[in-house]
Every structure is written in structure tokens, then in C-alpha cells.
Design a protein around this motif. Structure first.
Motif, PDB file in Angstrom:
ATOM      1  N   VAL A 254       0.849  -1.188   0.000  1.00  0.00           N
ATOM      2  CA  VAL A 254       0.000   0.000   0.000  1.00  0.00           C
ATOM      3  C   VAL A 254       0.885   1.237   0.000  1.00  0.00           C
ATOM      4  N   PRO A 255       0.726   2.118  -0.974  1.00  0.00           N
ATOM      5  CA  PRO A 255       1.585   3.310  -1.039  1.00  0.00           C
ATOM      6  C   PRO A 255       1.361   4.230   0.150  1.00  0.00           C
ATOM      7  N   SER A 256       2.423   4.903   0.569  1.00  0.00           N
ATOM      8  CA  SER A 256       2.331   5.831   1.685  1.00  0.00           C
ATOM      9  C   SER A 256       1.765   7.163   1.208  1.00  0.00           C
ATOM     10  N   LEU A 257       0.888   7.742   2.022  1.00  0.00           N
ATOM     11  CA  LEU A 257       0.304   9.050   1.707  1.00  0.00           C
ATOM     12  C   LEU A 257       1.083  10.177   2.376  1.00  0.00           C
ATOM     13  N   THR A 258       2.098   9.819   3.141  1.00  0.00           N
ATOM     14  CA  THR A 258       2.914  10.824   3.821  1.00  0.00           C
ATOM     15  C   THR A 258       4.356  10.659   3.373  1.00  0.00           C
ATOM     16  N   SER A 259       4.965  11.733   2.905  1.00  0.00           N
ATOM     17  CA  SER A 259       6.355  11.672   2.455  1.00  0.00           C
ATOM     18  C   SER A 259       7.291  11.871   3.636  1.00  0.00           C
ATOM     19  N   GLN A 260       8.536  11.504   3.469  1.00  0.00           N
ATOM     20  CA  GLN A 260       9.528  11.699   4.525  1.00  0.00           C
ATOM     21  C   GLN A 260       9.700  13.184   4.834  1.00  0.00           C
ATOM     22  N   THR A 261       9.563  14.013   3.806  1.00  0.00           N
ATOM     23  CA  THR A 261       9.684  15.462   4.012  1.00  0.00           C
ATOM     24  C   THR A 261       8.580  15.967   4.926  1.00  0.00           C
ATOM     25  N   GLN A 262       7.367  15.458   4.691  1.00  0.00           N
ATOM     26  CA  GLN A 262       6.245  15.873   5.530  1.00  0.00           C
ATOM     27  C   GLN A 262       6.462  15.449   6.970  1.00  0.00           C
ATOM     28  N   GLN A 263       7.020  14.239   7.147  1.00  0.00           N
ATOM     29  CA  GLN A 263       7.269  13.766   8.501  1.00  0.00           C
ATOM     30  C   GLN A 263       8.282  14.673   9.204  1.00  0.00           C
TER      31      GLN A 263
ATOM     32  N   LEU B  94       7.425  18.156  10.818  1.00  0.00           N
ATOM     33  CA  LEU B  94       6.811  18.169  12.133  1.00  0.00           C
ATOM     34  C   LEU B  94       7.735  18.792  13.180  1.00  0.00           C
ATOM     35  N   TYR B  95       9.048  18.631  13.002  1.00  0.00           N
ATOM     36  CA  TYR B  95       9.994  19.045  14.020  1.00  0.00           C
ATOM     37  C   TYR B  95      10.609  20.425  13.751  1.00  0.00           C
ATOM     38  N   LEU B  96      10.216  21.071  12.674  1.00  0.00           N
ATOM     39  CA  LEU B  96      10.777  22.383  12.367  1.00  0.00           C
ATOM     40  C   LEU B  96      10.153  23.451  13.265  1.00  0.00           C
ATOM     41  N   PRO B  97      10.937  24.442  13.696  1.00  0.00           N
ATOM     42  CA  PRO B  97      10.404  25.503  14.564  1.00  0.00           C
ATOM     43  C   PRO B  97       9.274  26.278  13.915  1.00  0.00           C
ATOM     44  N   SER B  98       9.215  26.276  12.587  1.00  0.00           N
ATOM     45  CA  SER B  98       8.207  27.073  11.897  1.00  0.00           C
ATOM     46  C   SER B  98       6.836  26.412  11.854  1.00  0.00           C
ATOM     47  N   THR B  99       6.721  25.211  12.402  1.00  0.00           N
ATOM     48  CA  THR B  99       5.440  24.517  12.361  1.00  0.00           C
ATOM     49  C   THR B  99       4.361  25.379  13.026  1.00  0.00           C
ATOM     50  N   THR B 100       3.171  25.343  12.480  1.00  0.00           N
ATOM     51  CA  THR B 100       2.103  26.216  12.970  1.00  0.00           C
ATOM     52  C   THR B 100       1.061  25.476  13.793  1.00  0.00           C
TER      53      THR B 100
ATOM     54  N   THR C 255       2.000   6.943  21.877  1.00  0.00           N
ATOM     55  CA  THR C 255       1.812   8.285  21.326  1.00  0.00           C
ATOM     56  C   THR C 255       0.477   8.417  20.604  1.00  0.00           C
ATOM     57  N   ILE C 256       0.106   9.683  20.373  1.00  0.00           N
ATOM     58  CA  ILE C 256      -1.054  10.033  19.543  1.00  0.00           C
ATOM     59  C   ILE C 256      -0.525  10.867  18.391  1.00  0.00           C
ATOM     60  N   ARG C 257      -0.939  10.538  17.184  1.00  0.00           N
ATOM     61  CA  ARG C 257      -0.553  11.336  16.020  1.00  0.00           C
ATOM     62  C   ARG C 257      -1.776  12.048  15.448  1.00  0.00           C
TER      63      ARG C 257
ATOM     64  N   SER D  50      -3.099  13.872  -0.134  1.00  0.00           N
ATOM     65  CA  SER D  50      -1.747  13.967   0.406  1.00  0.00           C
ATOM     66  C   SER D  50      -1.872  14.355   1.877  1.00  0.00           C
ATOM     67  N   TYR D  51      -1.407  13.487   2.749  1.00  0.00           N
ATOM     68  CA  TYR D  51      -1.594  13.680   4.184  1.00  0.00           C
ATOM     69  C   TYR D  51      -0.306  14.134   4.854  1.00  0.00           C
ATOM     70  N   SER D  52      -0.470  14.927   5.909  1.00  0.00           N
ATOM     71  CA  SER D  52       0.649  15.353   6.738  1.00  0.00           C
ATOM     72  C   SER D  52       0.390  14.937   8.178  1.00  0.00           C
ATOM     73  N   CYS D  53       1.454  14.536   8.853  1.00  0.00           N
ATOM     74  CA  CYS D  53       1.386  14.331  10.297  1.00  0.00           C
ATOM     75  C   CYS D  53       1.673  15.676  10.945  1.00  0.00           C
TER      76      CYS D  53
END
Length: 409
Positions: free
Chosen positions: A39-48, A51-57, A345-347, A355-358
Motif C-alpha cells: 500500500v503506497p504511503s500518503l505521507t512523504s519523509q519530508t512531511q514527517q 513536524l519538528y521544524l520551529p516554523s510549524t504552525t 503516542t497520539i498522532r 496527500s496527508y501530513s502528520c
């Protein structure tokens, strides 16, 4: 590790058949299986990584932790400004939320409002009634006392199936079904742990599924069992979701999701589809508000996303990956998906054009997250973001309340 079916005799000297299945099924849902490479992933490694960048909103914090249960929290239900919780110690507790600008959440002292005779597996609230599903094969109906919620206990109104329902069915041999080699009972009985409850859109019907592999439908006005779909799956049923357009989804340890529907001209529900993609037992199901997207979480650590095609059939879009252990619970509010896992954890996920983002990972529990419920927080309106309140119950015996701010699209 497989699960013994409800109709098979137990060969364990330490457990009754029901207890043996209970232990096996709980261990099965917690154990992680290989992921789904097909099953193809709907979340890319970049999107994952975003999550940890300071600019996250997306911002989040744990508002409070409710403590009181002495064994793991297995079910949660919101009712206005109150939260009901059920646990494996047979207790149902009531927690009050004082939602002011500071989000001051208070625990209620002496807040055990009901005690059943088996571990509480699922709770739903309908007006002044609370329905609870138990490990002892029963569904209990409680009257919620809203006069003095701090001090009054819930009053038990009925145990399903009711005595009247059992007595009527007992008189007719056609109403008896074989459950083990030398034992029969009427079709209105669940004969193993009742795992999940759900209410119909108009609240007139209560649906229940069980580790006995059956789906039952009850009338909420008089608690009569209207229908039973026996042998709905080949193994224990762990998950249930109802769509507003009449479709019923059941998820099982047999690795399948089955789709049921009752046509207007039919008297009973019939199976209309089988959804097969997971390679391990399914523990949780969630539906989008309009019923067009189905989410399924399993012990293969994946959340499979299904969408209705032009012909109305659910087809696989892809999988959400990130949890390191089994998915145990799901909650869907608007376009946001919350997933709880055996990895403690909860995601939080949101999809845009498939196209999904965590958006965030909520950490704080010291045990697997067994149950979730969530709602939009109407007390904190904003022009730039939506506020959500998420409630999580864990094998660490705690309930955590989280506030999430997700930017508007």
C-alpha cells in the motif's frame, strides 16, 4: 499469534473460554506486525520531518491529566461538559470540564458513577442514558442523574438482552443457536466480550459487535434486539463504524473489514463488500463526517485510507505511516484524524487532495493509548486556527486532555 474463536472449547486450564479469548485478543492487538509494503504511503519523509521544524504552525499542549482509575482505561465518551470513562476494573467514572478562558479542568472527587460485572469495553451516551459494553457478554443501560452529577450514581435501567426479550425467544426452538458443542442459547445473546457500541444517526438504534463474531442491532426505545448477524467474521470483531448513509463497517482480527447495508425493501442487513488490505488484525475504524472516507488502523502499524469511488465502492488510496507499533484507536473530527498507538503516542493527521501530513505527535502517556475521543473546542474561537480538545485513555490508567490549535486551510 491467533485468537481462538468463540465457538471453540478452551484447552487452557487457567482461563474460561471467554477469559482465554480476552487475554489472547488484548495481546494480539498490542503486538506489532509487519507493515504493508503493497500500500503506497500518503505521507512523504519530508512531511514527517516538517513536524519538528520551529516554523510549524500546529501547536498543542496537555491541559490536564485525570487520575483515578486503578486499571487501564478502555473507553471514553463525551456528553456536553462531561467525560465518561470506562476501565478494565469494571468502573465507569465521570469527569467534569469547567471550560473557561484558562481551560481549567477539574477532577470530580468520588467520581465512580457505575460498576458493572465485567471490564468496560465501550461507552455511548444518548440523552440521559448511558450504554456500556462489557467483557461479561452484556450491554448495560444506565440512567444518568443530571441533578447532582458530583454525588449521584447512575441507576441501572436494564441489562441487554432484557429478561422479556430472552423469555420470548426461549419458547421457540428456531430462536436457538449453537454456540459450543453441547451448548445453545437464543440469538439475542452475545456469547463473548461485547467490544464496541455505536448509535444510528437518528439515535433509534444501537449497534453492538462482539468477539463472538456477531453484529447485533437493538432498539433504544425499549431495548429489544431486532436483528443479529451471526458469523459476520471469521474471528473476533474489534471495530465498528456507522455511516450516515446507512453503511455499517466492521473490522476484525481476521484482517478484513466488512461492509453491511439494509436496503429499503429488505428486513435484514446483508454484506455488500469485503475490504482486504491489512495483513494483521484490525483494531480501529473511523469515518469522515460525510462517510466518503474510511480509516482503518491495525496491528501492522498502518492506517489505511479508503475512499468511495464513483460507483460508491470503498477503494484503497494509501496508508498513513509513522507509528512504530500497533494502531489501537482512531478519532475523526472534520478533516482531522487522531490515532492512538501501542507506541504510547497520539498522532494528528490531515489530508489535502489525498496527500496527508502528520501535524503533531502527542507524547506523555507511559503506556499504550487504548482509546480516543475528540471534539472541536468552541470555547476558543479564532480567525486563523481551529482548536480541538482530544481525550486519550491509556494502559497507564491515566486520561489526558490535550488542546490542539490547527491552522485553517
Amino acid at each position: 499469534m491467533g485468537i481462538m474463536s468463540a465457538h471453540q472449547p478452551s484447552h487452557s486450564g487457567d482461563y474460561s473460554p471467554s477469559q482465554f479469548i480476552h487475554v489472547q485478543s488484548e495481546l494480539f492487538s498490542l503486538s506489532s506486525q509487519p507493515s504493508l509494503p503493497s500500500v503506497p504511503s500518503l505521507t512523504s519523509q519530508t512531511q514527517q520531518q516538517q513536524l519538528y521544524l520551529p516554523s510549524t504552525t500546529t501547536t498543542h499542549h496537555c491541559v490536564t491529566t485525570f487520575k483515578g482509575h486503578t486499571s487501564y482505561v478502555s473507553s471514553l465518551a463525551l456528553a456536553g461538559n462531561f467525560l465518561f470513562s470506562g476501565s478494565s476494573d469494571k468502573e465507569i467514572r465521570l469527569w467534569e470540564q469547567n471550560l473557561n478562558s484558562e481551560l481549567d479542568h477539574e477532577n470530580i472527587s468520588n467520581n465512580v458513577v457505575a460498576v458493572g460485572k465485567g471490564a468496560v469495553k465501550s461507552i455511548v451516551v444518548l440523552g440521559d442514558k448511558l450504554f456500556s459494553a462489557h467483557q461479561d457478554h452484556k450491554i448495560r443501560v444506565w440512567k444518568i442523574n443530571d441533578q447532582e452529577p458530583h454525588h449521584q450514581k447512575c441507576t441501572r435501567l436494564a441489562t441487554l438482552p432484557t429478561l422479556g426479550d430472552r423469555a420470548i425467544k426461549l419458547l421457540t426452538p428456531n430462536n436457538h443457536v449453537q454456540i459450543r458443542r453441547h451448548k445453545k442459547c437464543t440469538w439475542v445473546h452475545h456469547v463473548d466480550t461485547v467490544s464496541v457500541l455505536a448509535l444510528s444517526k437518528d439515535n433509534s438504534l444501537l449497534y453492538s459487535v462482539s468477539w463472538d463474531r456477531s453484529l447485533k442491532i437493538w432498539r433504544t426505545s425499549d431495548f429489544k434486539c431486532l436483528e443479529s448477524v451471526g458469523n459476520a467474521h471469521d474471528d473476533a470483531i474489534n471495530a465498528l463504524a456507522l455511516s450516515h448513509d446507512g453503511y455499517i463497517y466492521t473490522g476484525s482480527a481476521d484482517k478484513t473489514i466488512k461492509v453491511w447495508r439494509k436496503a429499503p425493501e429488505d428486513k435484514k442487513h446483508s454484506q455488500v463488500a469485503t475490504l482486504e488490505k491489512h495483513n494483521s488484525g484490525i483494531n480501529a475504524l473511523g469515518l469522515s463526517t460525510d462517510g466518503s472516507v474510511l480509516y482503518s488502523g491495525a496491528s501492522d502499524r498502518s492506517i489505511v485510507v479508503w475512499e468511495k469511488d464513483y460507483s460508491g465502492n470503498m477503494v484503497v488510496v494509501g496508508a498513513l505511516r509513522g507509528h512504530s507499533k500497533s494502531i489501537l484507536c482512531l478519532a475523526v473530527v472534520s478533516d482531522v484524524v487522531f490515532s492512538g498507538s501501542a507506541d504510547n503516542t497520539i498522532r494528528i493527521w490531515r489530508g489535502i487532495d489525498k496527500s496527508y501530513s502528520c501535524l503533531a505527535i502527542l507524547e506523555g502517556h507511559t503506556g499504550p493509548v487504548k482509546c480516543l475521543t475528540a471534539a472541536t473546542d468552541c470555547y476558543n474561537p479564532s480567525n486563523t486556527s481551529t482548536s480541538y480538545l482530544v481525550y486519550s485513555g491509556s494502559l497507564d490508567c491515566d486520561i489526558k486532555v490535550w488542546q490542539i490549535f490547527i491552522p485553517l486551510l
